[in-house]
Structure formats: C-alpha cells, structure tokens
Design an enzyme around this catalytic site. Sequence first.
Site, PDB file in Angstrom:
ATOM      1  N   VAL A 147       0.871  -1.177   0.000  1.00 35.20           N
ATOM      2  CA  VAL A 147       0.000   0.000   0.000  1.00 35.20           C
ATOM      3  C   VAL A 147       0.905   1.222   0.000  1.00 35.20           C
ATOM      4  O   VAL A 147       1.487   1.591   1.021  1.00 35.20           O
ATOM      5  CB  VAL A 147      -0.930   0.012   1.227  1.00 35.20           C
ATOM      6  CG1 VAL A 147      -1.776   1.279   1.240  1.00 35.20           C
ATOM      7  CG2 VAL A 147      -1.816  -1.229   1.234  1.00 35.20           C
ATOM      8  N   ILE A 149       4.374   0.653   7.873  1.00 38.12           N
ATOM      9  CA  ILE A 149       4.933   1.891   8.418  1.00 38.12           C
ATOM     10  C   ILE A 149       3.848   2.970   8.446  1.00 38.12           C
ATOM     11  O   ILE A 149       3.131   3.178   7.463  1.00 38.12           O
ATOM     12  CB  ILE A 149       6.123   2.373   7.568  1.00 38.12           C
ATOM     13  CG1 ILE A 149       7.234   1.315   7.557  1.00 38.12           C
ATOM     14  CG2 ILE A 149       6.661   3.698   8.090  1.00 38.12           C
ATOM     15  CD1 ILE A 149       8.367   1.625   6.615  1.00 38.12           C
ATOM     16  N   ASP A 197       5.477   1.455   2.579  1.00 37.94           N
ATOM     17  CA  ASP A 197       4.354   0.516   2.614  1.00 37.94           C
ATOM     18  C   ASP A 197       3.527   0.842   3.856  1.00 37.94           C
ATOM     19  O   ASP A 197       3.937   0.547   4.982  1.00 37.94           O
ATOM     20  CB  ASP A 197       4.884  -0.920   2.664  1.00 37.94           C
ATOM     21  CG  ASP A 197       3.772  -1.957   2.498  1.00 37.94           C
ATOM     22  OD1 ASP A 197       2.595  -1.596   2.691  1.00 37.94           O
ATOM     23  OD2 ASP A 197       4.087  -3.126   2.203  1.00 37.94           O
ATOM     24  N   HIS A 198       2.355   1.427   3.649  1.00 38.26           N
ATOM     25  CA  HIS A 198       1.550   1.913   4.769  1.00 38.26           C
ATOM     26  C   HIS A 198       0.943   0.777   5.590  1.00 38.26           C
ATOM     27  O   HIS A 198       0.388   1.012   6.666  1.00 38.26           O
ATOM     28  CB  HIS A 198       0.437   2.832   4.247  1.00 38.26           C
ATOM     29  CG  HIS A 198       0.107   3.963   5.173  1.00 38.26           C
ATOM     30  ND1 HIS A 198       0.333   3.898   6.549  1.00 38.26           N
ATOM     31  CD2 HIS A 198      -0.434   5.185   4.949  1.00 38.26           C
ATOM     32  CE1 HIS A 198      -0.060   5.024   7.105  1.00 38.26           C
ATOM     33  NE2 HIS A 198      -0.526   5.833   6.154  1.00 38.26           N
ATOM     34  N   ARG A 199       1.040  -0.440   5.096  1.00 43.61           N
ATOM     35  CA  ARG A 199       0.592  -1.581   5.902  1.00 43.61           C
ATOM     36  C   ARG A 199       1.526  -1.808   7.078  1.00 43.61           C
ATOM     37  O   ARG A 199       1.127  -2.299   8.144  1.00 43.61           O
ATOM     38  CB  ARG A 199       0.564  -2.867   5.063  1.00 43.61           C
ATOM     39  CG  ARG A 199      -0.341  -2.844   3.850  1.00 43.61           C
ATOM     40  CD  ARG A 199      -0.175  -4.124   3.058  1.00 43.61           C
ATOM     41  NE  ARG A 199       1.211  -4.354   2.685  1.00 43.61           N
ATOM     42  CZ  ARG A 199       1.693  -5.509   2.217  1.00 43.61           C
ATOM     43  NH1 ARG A 199       0.879  -6.558   2.095  1.00 43.61           N
ATOM     44  NH2 ARG A 199       2.963  -5.629   1.892  1.00 43.61           N
TER      45      ARG A 199
END
Length: 428
Positions: free
Chosen positions: A221, A401, A397-399
């Site tokens: 993401v 971080i 990667d927003h999943r």
Amino acid sequence: MAYEFRLPDIGEGLHEAEVLTWFKNIGDPVKENENLVEVQTDKAVVEISSPVAGTIHSFGAEVGDVVKVGEILFTVLENTNTAAITENKTIIQQESTQETSFRHQAIQQDSRQTQINLLPKQRVIAAPSVRKLARDLGIDITEVTPTGKAGKVTEEDVRSFSAPANKEVAAAIMPVAPKVVSAVQPQQVTIDELAEEIREPIRGLRKRIYENMTLSESKAVHCSGMDEVVVTRLVDLRKQLQPHAEKVGVKLTYLPFFVKAAVKALKRHPIFNASVDDERMEICYKKHIHIGVATATEAGLIVPVIRHADQKTILEIAEEIQDLSIRARERKLRPHELTGSTFTISNTGGNGGWYATPIINYPEVAILGVHSIKRKPIVQDDQIVIGDVMGMSITFDHRIIDGAPSNAFMTDVHSFIENPELLILEGK
C-alpha cells in the site's frame, strides 16, 4: 549419448528465464564451455555455455519463450569420435530436411501461398543490444553484412541495412509492419496507409520490470511523503572533495552522500531496513544494510546493490557506484550484484523533476527518492538569499509503516544531508 541441459538456478530465487538469443543452430557442433544461449533472468542477462562438446540435437525453447528452472533448455549429442560426430550431424540434418519438406508441403497447401524460408540460419556474432535493435527494426540479422572485427555485426551495420527499406522507421527504432497484399488487386500498402498502431512484444528486461512493478503495486500500500532540503553546504563540500577523489580516479557525485545519509537514518529506524513476508504475515528486519541504487540503462531500469554500505566510506561508496553504473550500462553485472538489497534509493538526477513518487522495490518496505538540485530563494537568518535546494521524497508501505515513523526517518535524512559534515565525521 544425448546430454540434456536443464535450466539451473543461476541467481537468488530464480524461477524462470526468458530466451533472448540462440548462438547456434540445430546440427551445429559446439565446444565444451562455448556460449550457446543468452537468457534474461529477473535481474540480469546471462550467457549459458554448453558443459559438453558435441552436436546440438534440439532446443527446449524458442526466442521469446520462458523456461522454468529444471526444464530442458537444450540437448547435445556428446562427442565420442569423429565418425560419430559426422553420423550424428548427418542424422540431425536428415531429420531437419524431412521436417522442412513436410512443413513446406503443408505451407504450399495453404490458400495464402505464404513463402517462408525454412533453412537453418548461420551463426551471427553480435552484441545483445545489436540483436535487440535488429529485432525492433524487424530485420533478420543473418542477412546483415558484418563490418566489425572478427565478422561482428555492429549497430551501424543494422541501421545501414534498414535504411533503404524504411528510413523513417529505422530512425524511430520501431518494428516494421508487415506488407499486406490485396486479394482483389495485388499491391503493396505502406505503413502510413495501413497501420493505425505498431505493436511490440514486452520481452526481456522490460518484461521483468513490468512484472515487478505490477507485483509491488498489487502487494504494498504505497504512501509518499515529500520534503525540501537546503543542500548549499553539501554542494560546497562536494566541490572541496572532488579534487581528492579525482586523484584516485573516482567520480564524486551527490549520490554517495545520499547513500550515507540513508544508512545512518536506517540505523536509527530499523523498520525501514526490513522486508515483508506476506505468506507468513511477518516483518523481516535485516541485520545488514545493502543499498539498491536504481540505475537507468538503454534496456530499462535495474537496481545494482551496494552491499554492507554501512561499513564503507563515502569515497568507497562513490567508487563502487561508478563501477556498478558502468557495468550496468554495458550489461556486465553478475546476478548476485542485482539481488539482496534491503533499501533502495531512486535518484532522478539533475535533469529530473522536482518531486516524484518512486515505486517500492518489493518486498522492501520503503524507497527514498532524491531529485534535482536547483538554485532558489530561501530564508536564512530572517533574510532572503539564494541557496541550493533539492526535492526529496519517501514512498513507504503503509501496511507496515505509519506516518509518524516516516516523518522521523525523513527528518533524520534531511538533517544529515543539510549538515554533510556529520556524514564524514565518523568515516564509516
């Protein structure tokens, strides 16, 4: 005796390879350790040689086909004695002649009356880039007269060959569209009159880039943050150090400083020096820091790796970047030099834009983008002055971080770049 050569694992995690070029034809003799085929793996172009001497019996794939690890790539009838060699080649040629005759009869029965040359092609000596150019121009490279050393076909040979046929297409390096004959009134139709589009297969390195980018976008993401960095002190420091680097034959760019800044920030924020195991739902923190450096080549974007970057000085990093970049453009990198990165930097360079949102080098969790440096007005001690300013971005990667850790990481990178003396104070 027939020797079956199966595609080995010639790189980390290799599952398959695409056939780019066969250097021999069926029925040709081949020496032990003689290069026989060129393949494209996920990371690099690799030439594979025959482990045995003999006569080529069969190919397991044609140019453009994908062969999986463990599948038969080619078969060689091993040498036993001179008589056997002659007999083997005669048998193969007879088989080839019979097959050619059968195929030719079938083609003649086709209502289109298509004429196809089924004779085996002679061995052509040419660099991979020259072969690609010939394919792009729709040229049979075996028909090109070589002028290079030892009978090598050069880029100029290919372009000269293509020029009389269609100069506009040759200049644009576009594949030549097939000529069409009308069933009612035979006539040749030009490309401009016929074709509304020209199609080119996605192959080789471009296919790998296509697949890797798709994988990254489908898995991670992506979220990007951007910042401006005043790099006036970095510009001055580089100018001071350039003469010293030149004395030892090293070109000192800004990139080694960015690598060093990223390394120091990664030590403070280990989540950025990690990867994702989606199958096990685990974050894999890396013990070592291996920096991938996105590099543009004529064939496409590749990512050479600076291993143990935290254990190297800025000058050592500069020297390694110089070596990797040269060999990347010459397509001479070894597979292990293109794998194993833990964090990647994308440098758009002086001709790039102010900002960009680079794609994560999956399964890594972030990528740093460093962009062009421009002279701009800045506020310094409540005064407006002209300074050197650079755009910088981070895609993560927003999943894995969140925004706050991303801001903290960027703040540290920002600080090290604005105060480059800190990068050389500790050496390694």
